[in-house]
Scaffold this active site. Structure first.
Site, PDB file in Angstrom:
ATOM      1  CD  GLU A  39      -2.991  -0.876  -0.031  1.00 49.44           C
ATOM      2  OE1 GLU A  39      -3.006   0.225  -0.633  1.00 49.44           O
ATOM      3  OE2 GLU A  39      -3.728  -1.829  -0.353  1.00 49.44           O
ATOM      4  CE1 TYR A 122      -6.762   2.688   0.148  1.00 52.13           C
ATOM      5  CE2 TYR A 122      -4.376   2.975   0.206  1.00 52.13           C
ATOM      6  CZ  TYR A 122      -5.496   2.291  -0.249  1.00 52.13           C
ATOM      7  OH  TYR A 122      -5.351   1.210  -1.065  1.00 52.13           O
ATOM      8  CG  ASP A 140      -7.803   4.061  -3.566  1.00 52.70           C
ATOM      9  OD1 ASP A 140      -9.039   4.045  -3.800  1.00 52.70           O
ATOM     10  OD2 ASP A 140      -7.004   3.301  -4.141  1.00 52.70           O
TER      11      ASP A 140
END
Length: 348
Positions: A39, A122, A140
């Site tokens: 991520e 996020y 996102d």
């Protein structure tokens, strides 16, 4: 008045994801460390660009302990070309914290994850939901676009209040497998409800629930506030060669590309005569100097327009800030930002 998300999205979207999810190396399991690293890498970077980086990073740092013990030069070199180097610096800082405070076990709890360097709403939501099964959203840019289109929502997604509302809407409909649902929303945005063009509505599993498609406004959503124009910054770059080696120096400890390696350079566009004078002021003796193709590199808020010179030196540099390395060593051991990649071809 914009619409609201409905739980009727969950079943068709999850069925679609099960059939169409891309095979990605970080999806091999739900290990929180792997999810977290992926991520961070995926922030502002295309999936296809991340694949190779992720695999190489995991080969060198298979555990959070290995990353925590790494030298800065090692992890920066592995990150070379991905850009936004603060991401990997924060990743390392957080790995050290995880080892010191959590015994080397990456937290799976949203609130705890948010306390670690470089982890915001996020990323914490992605790790907590995918690796921990926690019912929290991971919103996102892909998800903001999908939700805006589903709702025919013409509010600006750059408004923090709007973003918070859309996040709350996703949170309200999360099913029993929130990690799969969050990934499904992101995947829909990446593959079907795409940016920078018309959404591929004919391939959408939730078209029947999409107010944007039904009202004909999906293609112009989401609405975003206009960004400020980037600053244009002229720069002159020198590839200095002494015998079989090239000269590098460290950038300052703070600011753009902090502490990474670079070729000697200066602000402004120097024509040949001024370029030679600049080199002379730095105690460099020029045997031959040739112009290179100009190059451009775009950062978030500034755009470098670079004039380049390839310089054969008549004597080794005596400037202590300059380090002489072979081209092979440069490629293997020194993190050179992609901003300078256009000038590497002269070293082939």
């Amino acid at each position: 008045m914009s619409g609201r998300l409905t739980k009727a999205l969950c079943a068709p979207l999850l069925d679609w994801f099960e059939q169409h999810a891309r095979v990605l190396p970080w999806r091999e399991n739900r290990d929180p460390y792997r999810v977290w690293v992926s991520e961070i890498m995926l922030q502002q970077t295309r999936v296809e660009a991340v694949r190779g980086y992720f695999t190489r990073f995991m080969e060198v740092f298979p555990t959070v302990d290995a990353l925590a013990a790494a030298s800065e030069d090692t992890y920066l070199k592995l990150w070379e070309g991905l850009g936004y180097y603060s991401r990997v610096r924060n990743l390392h800082k957080a790995a050290v914290r995880v080892c010191e405070e959590y015994g080397g076990v990456v937290p799976r709890d949203y609130d705890t994850l948010c306390t670690l360097p470089g982890i915001g709403d996020y990323t914490a939501g992605a790790v907590a939901s995918i690796a921990g099964g926690q019912r929290v959203p991971a919103v996102d840019g892909n998800v903001l676009r999908v939700v805006s289109r589903l709702n025919a929502d013409e509010r600006s997604v750059t408004d923090p209040k709007v973003k918070a509302d859309l996040r709350a809407q996703v949170a309200a409909i999360l099913p029993d497998d929130p990690g799969a649902f969050n990934q499904a929303l992101m995947e829909l945005g990446a593959l079907v409800c795409v940016p920078n063009g018309a959404p591929q509505c004919g391939n959408c599993p939730v078209l029947h629930l999409c107010a944007g498609a039904h009202t004909g406004i999906a293609a112009r959503l989401p609405v975003k506030a206009l960004k400020k124009a980037r600053t244009i910054a002229p720069r002159t770059v020198f590839v200095l060669r002494w015998q079989d080696k090239v000269a590098l120096r460290r950038r300052p400890e703070r600011g753009l590309l902090a502490k990474l390696w670079e070729f000697l350079g200066t602000d402004g566009t120097l024509p040949p005569a001024e370029a030679r004078a600049f080199l002379g002021e730095h105690g460099l003796k020029v045997a031959q100097m040739r112009a290179m193709q100009p190059a451009k590199h775009i950062f978030t808020h500034v755009e470098w327009h670079m004039t380049g010179y390839y310089v054969d030196l008549a004597a080794p540099p005596d400037d202590p800030s300059l380090v002489l390395v072979t081209p092979d060593a440069l490629r293997a051991d020194y993190a050179l930002p992609s901003a300078f990649r256009a000038f590497l071809q002269v070293l082939e």
